[in-house]
Scaffold this motif. Sequence first.
Motif, PDB file in Angstrom:
ATOM      1  N   VAL A  36      18.298 -19.170 -16.484  1.00  0.00           N
ATOM      2  CA  VAL A  36      17.201 -19.745 -17.278  1.00  0.00           C
ATOM      3  C   VAL A  36      17.529 -21.216 -17.499  1.00  0.00           C
ATOM      4  O   VAL A  36      18.598 -21.552 -18.027  1.00  0.00           O
ATOM      5  CB  VAL A  36      17.038 -19.035 -18.642  1.00  0.00           C
ATOM      6  N   HIS A  37      16.655 -22.107 -17.044  1.00  0.00           N
ATOM      7  CA  HIS A  37      16.856 -23.549 -17.240  1.00  0.00           C
ATOM      8  C   HIS A  37      15.481 -24.159 -17.488  1.00  0.00           C
ATOM      9  O   HIS A  37      14.683 -24.319 -16.566  1.00  0.00           O
ATOM     10  CB  HIS A  37      17.527 -24.183 -16.020  1.00  0.00           C
ATOM     11  N   ILE A  38      15.243 -24.468 -18.747  1.00  0.00           N
ATOM     12  CA  ILE A  38      13.932 -24.950 -19.181  1.00  0.00           C
ATOM     13  C   ILE A  38      14.101 -26.289 -19.877  1.00  0.00           C
ATOM     14  O   ILE A  38      15.092 -26.514 -20.595  1.00  0.00           O
ATOM     15  CB  ILE A  38      13.286 -23.882 -20.102  1.00  0.00           C
ATOM     16  N   LEU A  39      13.170 -27.189 -19.641  1.00  0.00           N
ATOM     17  CA  LEU A  39      13.184 -28.500 -20.296  1.00  0.00           C
ATOM     18  C   LEU A  39      12.151 -28.508 -21.409  1.00  0.00           C
ATOM     19  O   LEU A  39      10.985 -28.147 -21.177  1.00  0.00           O
ATOM     20  CB  LEU A  39      12.869 -29.601 -19.277  1.00  0.00           C
ATOM     21  N   ALA A  67      10.719 -24.525 -30.607  1.00  0.00           N
ATOM     22  CA  ALA A  67      10.359 -24.154 -29.230  1.00  0.00           C
ATOM     23  C   ALA A  67      11.561 -23.530 -28.533  1.00  0.00           C
ATOM     24  O   ALA A  67      11.439 -22.489 -27.875  1.00  0.00           O
ATOM     25  CB  ALA A  67       9.877 -25.391 -28.463  1.00  0.00           C
ATOM     26  N   ALA A  68      12.735 -24.146 -28.686  1.00  0.00           N
ATOM     27  CA  ALA A  68      13.945 -23.633 -28.029  1.00  0.00           C
ATOM     28  C   ALA A  68      14.214 -22.190 -28.459  1.00  0.00           C
ATOM     29  O   ALA A  68      14.471 -21.314 -27.618  1.00  0.00           O
ATOM     30  CB  ALA A  68      15.143 -24.522 -28.364  1.00  0.00           C
ATOM     31  N   ASN A  69      14.142 -21.934 -29.745  1.00  0.00           N
ATOM     32  CA  ASN A  69      14.416 -20.575 -30.241  1.00  0.00           C
ATOM     33  C   ASN A  69      13.367 -19.583 -29.765  1.00  0.00           C
ATOM     34  O   ASN A  69      13.704 -18.458 -29.363  1.00  0.00           O
ATOM     35  CB  ASN A  69      14.485 -20.585 -31.771  1.00  0.00           C
ATOM     36  N   GLU A  70      12.124 -19.999 -29.789  1.00  0.00           N
ATOM     37  CA  GLU A  70      11.050 -19.095 -29.369  1.00  0.00           C
ATOM     38  C   GLU A  70      11.154 -18.779 -27.875  1.00  0.00           C
ATOM     39  O   GLU A  70      11.001 -17.633 -27.451  1.00  0.00           O
ATOM     40  CB  GLU A  70       9.701 -19.758 -29.687  1.00  0.00           C
ATOM     41  N   ILE A  71      11.425 -19.803 -27.082  1.00  0.00           N
ATOM     42  CA  ILE A  71      11.538 -19.592 -25.628  1.00  0.00           C
ATOM     43  C   ILE A  71      12.770 -18.740 -25.312  1.00  0.00           C
ATOM     44  O   ILE A  71      12.712 -17.828 -24.487  1.00  0.00           O
ATOM     45  CB  ILE A  71      11.603 -20.945 -24.882  1.00  0.00           C
ATOM     46  N   ALA A  72      13.884 -19.033 -25.975  1.00  0.00           N
ATOM     47  CA  ALA A  72      15.122 -18.258 -25.740  1.00  0.00           C
ATOM     48  C   ALA A  72      14.874 -16.774 -26.023  1.00  0.00           C
ATOM     49  O   ALA A  72      15.320 -15.896 -25.267  1.00  0.00           O
ATOM     50  CB  ALA A  72      16.254 -18.797 -26.607  1.00  0.00           C
ATOM     51  N   GLU A  73      14.149 -16.514 -27.081  1.00  0.00           N
ATOM     52  CA  GLU A  73      13.821 -15.128 -27.436  1.00  0.00           C
ATOM     53  C   GLU A  73      12.973 -14.494 -26.338  1.00  0.00           C
ATOM     54  O   GLU A  73      13.256 -13.404 -25.849  1.00  0.00           O
ATOM     55  CB  GLU A  73      13.057 -15.154 -28.771  1.00  0.00           C
ATOM     56  N   SER A  78      18.437 -14.962 -26.074  1.00  0.00           N
ATOM     57  CA  SER A  78      18.750 -15.294 -27.466  1.00  0.00           C
ATOM     58  C   SER A  78      19.966 -14.524 -27.962  1.00  0.00           C
ATOM     59  O   SER A  78      20.841 -15.083 -28.633  1.00  0.00           O
ATOM     60  CB  SER A  78      17.528 -14.995 -28.338  1.00  0.00           C
ATOM     61  N   LYS A  79      20.049 -13.262 -27.608  1.00  0.00           N
ATOM     62  CA  LYS A  79      21.101 -12.392 -28.151  1.00  0.00           C
ATOM     63  C   LYS A  79      22.497 -12.818 -27.654  1.00  0.00           C
ATOM     64  O   LYS A  79      23.444 -12.882 -28.443  1.00  0.00           O
ATOM     65  CB  LYS A  79      20.804 -10.945 -27.742  1.00  0.00           C
ATOM     66  N   ASP A  80      22.606 -13.107 -26.350  1.00  0.00           N
ATOM     67  CA  ASP A  80      23.919 -13.455 -25.779  1.00  0.00           C
ATOM     68  C   ASP A  80      24.278 -14.923 -25.954  1.00  0.00           C
ATOM     69  O   ASP A  80      25.432 -15.303 -25.738  1.00  0.00           O
ATOM     70  CB  ASP A  80      23.963 -13.100 -24.287  1.00  0.00           C
ATOM     71  N   GLY A  81      23.298 -15.744 -26.276  1.00  0.00           N
ATOM     72  CA  GLY A  81      23.574 -17.162 -26.509  1.00  0.00           C
ATOM     73  C   GLY A  81      23.101 -18.036 -25.367  1.00  0.00           C
ATOM     74  O   GLY A  81      22.793 -17.561 -24.267  1.00  0.00           O
ATOM     75  N   PHE A  82      23.051 -19.307 -25.667  1.00  0.00           N
ATOM     76  CA  PHE A  82      22.518 -20.275 -24.694  1.00  0.00           C
ATOM     77  C   PHE A  82      23.072 -21.640 -25.046  1.00  0.00           C
ATOM     78  O   PHE A  82      23.806 -21.798 -26.031  1.00  0.00           O
ATOM     79  CB  PHE A  82      20.978 -20.256 -24.725  1.00  0.00           C
ATOM     80  N   ARG A  83      22.732 -22.624 -24.229  1.00  0.00           N
ATOM     81  CA  ARG A  83      23.186 -23.993 -24.496  1.00  0.00           C
ATOM     82  C   ARG A  83      21.988 -24.934 -24.524  1.00  0.00           C
ATOM     83  O   ARG A  83      21.094 -24.828 -23.676  1.00  0.00           O
ATOM     84  CB  ARG A  83      24.183 -24.440 -23.429  1.00  0.00           C
ATOM     85  N   GLY A 106      21.593 -17.304 -19.588  1.00  0.00           N
ATOM     86  CA  GLY A 106      21.627 -16.254 -18.579  1.00  0.00           C
ATOM     87  C   GLY A 106      22.946 -16.178 -17.851  1.00  0.00           C
ATOM     88  O   GLY A 106      23.121 -15.347 -16.957  1.00  0.00           O
ATOM     89  N   ARG A 107      23.880 -17.055 -18.182  1.00  0.00           N
ATOM     90  CA  ARG A 107      25.243 -16.962 -17.658  1.00  0.00           C
ATOM     91  C   ARG A 107      26.185 -17.603 -18.673  1.00  0.00           C
ATOM     92  O   ARG A 107      25.748 -18.339 -19.565  1.00  0.00           O
ATOM     93  CB  ARG A 107      25.375 -17.649 -16.299  1.00  0.00           C
ATOM     94  N   ARG A 108      27.485 -17.342 -18.500  1.00  0.00           N
ATOM     95  CA  ARG A 108      28.483 -17.923 -19.394  1.00  0.00           C
ATOM     96  C   ARG A 108      28.709 -19.379 -19.013  1.00  0.00           C
ATOM     97  O   ARG A 108      29.008 -19.679 -17.855  1.00  0.00           O
ATOM     98  CB  ARG A 108      29.791 -17.119 -19.262  1.00  0.00           C
ATOM     99  N   MET A 109      28.591 -20.285 -19.959  1.00  0.00           N
ATOM    100  CA  MET A 109      28.800 -21.723 -19.702  1.00  0.00           C
ATOM    101  C   MET A 109      30.271 -22.082 -19.834  1.00  0.00           C
ATOM    102  O   MET A 109      31.010 -21.429 -20.567  1.00  0.00           O
ATOM    103  CB  MET A 109      28.002 -22.556 -20.708  1.00  0.00           C
ATOM    104  N   GLN A 110      30.644 -23.149 -19.158  1.00  0.00           N
ATOM    105  CA  GLN A 110      32.020 -23.662 -19.251  1.00  0.00           C
ATOM    106  C   GLN A 110      32.075 -24.788 -20.276  1.00  0.00           C
ATOM    107  O   GLN A 110      31.077 -25.446 -20.555  1.00  0.00           O
ATOM    108  CB  GLN A 110      32.485 -24.194 -17.886  1.00  0.00           C
ATOM    109  N   TRP A 111      33.276 -25.047 -20.772  1.00  0.00           N
ATOM    110  CA  TRP A 111      33.509 -26.206 -21.628  1.00  0.00           C
ATOM    111  C   TRP A 111      34.911 -26.722 -21.319  1.00  0.00           C
ATOM    112  O   TRP A 111      35.820 -25.911 -21.170  1.00  0.00           O
ATOM    113  CB  TRP A 111      33.403 -25.834 -23.122  1.00  0.00           C
ATOM    114  N   PRO A 112      35.149 -28.024 -21.156  1.00  0.00           N
ATOM    115  CA  PRO A 112      34.185 -29.111 -21.292  1.00  0.00           C
ATOM    116  C   PRO A 112      33.234 -29.212 -20.111  1.00  0.00           C
ATOM    117  O   PRO A 112      33.554 -28.727 -19.024  1.00  0.00           O
ATOM    118  CB  PRO A 112      35.078 -30.362 -21.357  1.00  0.00           C
ATOM    119  N   PRO A 113      32.064 -29.861 -20.323  1.00  0.00           N
ATOM    120  CA  PRO A 113      31.127 -30.070 -19.234  1.00  0.00           C
ATOM    121  C   PRO A 113      31.702 -31.051 -18.218  1.00  0.00           C
ATOM    122  O   PRO A 113      32.571 -31.845 -18.562  1.00  0.00           O
ATOM    123  CB  PRO A 113      29.883 -30.641 -19.913  1.00  0.00           C
TER     124      PRO A 113
END
Length: 114
Positions: A36-39, A67-73, A78-83, A106-113
Amino acid sequence: MSTIFKKIIDREIPADIVYENDKVMAFRDINPQAPVHILIIPKEEIPTVREIKGEKHADLLAAMFDAANEIAEKEGISKDGFRLVINCDKNGGQEVYHLHMHLLGGRRMQWPPG
Ligand code: AMP
């Protein structure tokens, strides 16, 4: 100066629009970096985060986060988290000079970017 995102707002070029109200619009990134990658963008033309003033833009910022929260849901991330990411200028890696928030999930993000 207007960007390609203004053309999307004005529907002069197509985009996969997933959300819209009087203040903001959201559409799928053409080059997705996650399942999921939305602007999320303001309809007002604001080039970078540096032009944001808390007092002036409070309602707009609230609309972007709502908007971010509504779209993530809706996208089921939303449940697993997002960036949420806002790139600013050269060192931030900004390519399009119309303020936008990346919603990635929709996937686990890395840190640092990178
Ligand atoms: P940034 O590097 O933060 O400025 O991000 C700009 C983003 O806009 C990139 O992820 C691009 O893939 C995306 N992008 C550019 N043109 C379009 C378009 N026409 N439709 C959807 N996404 C786009």
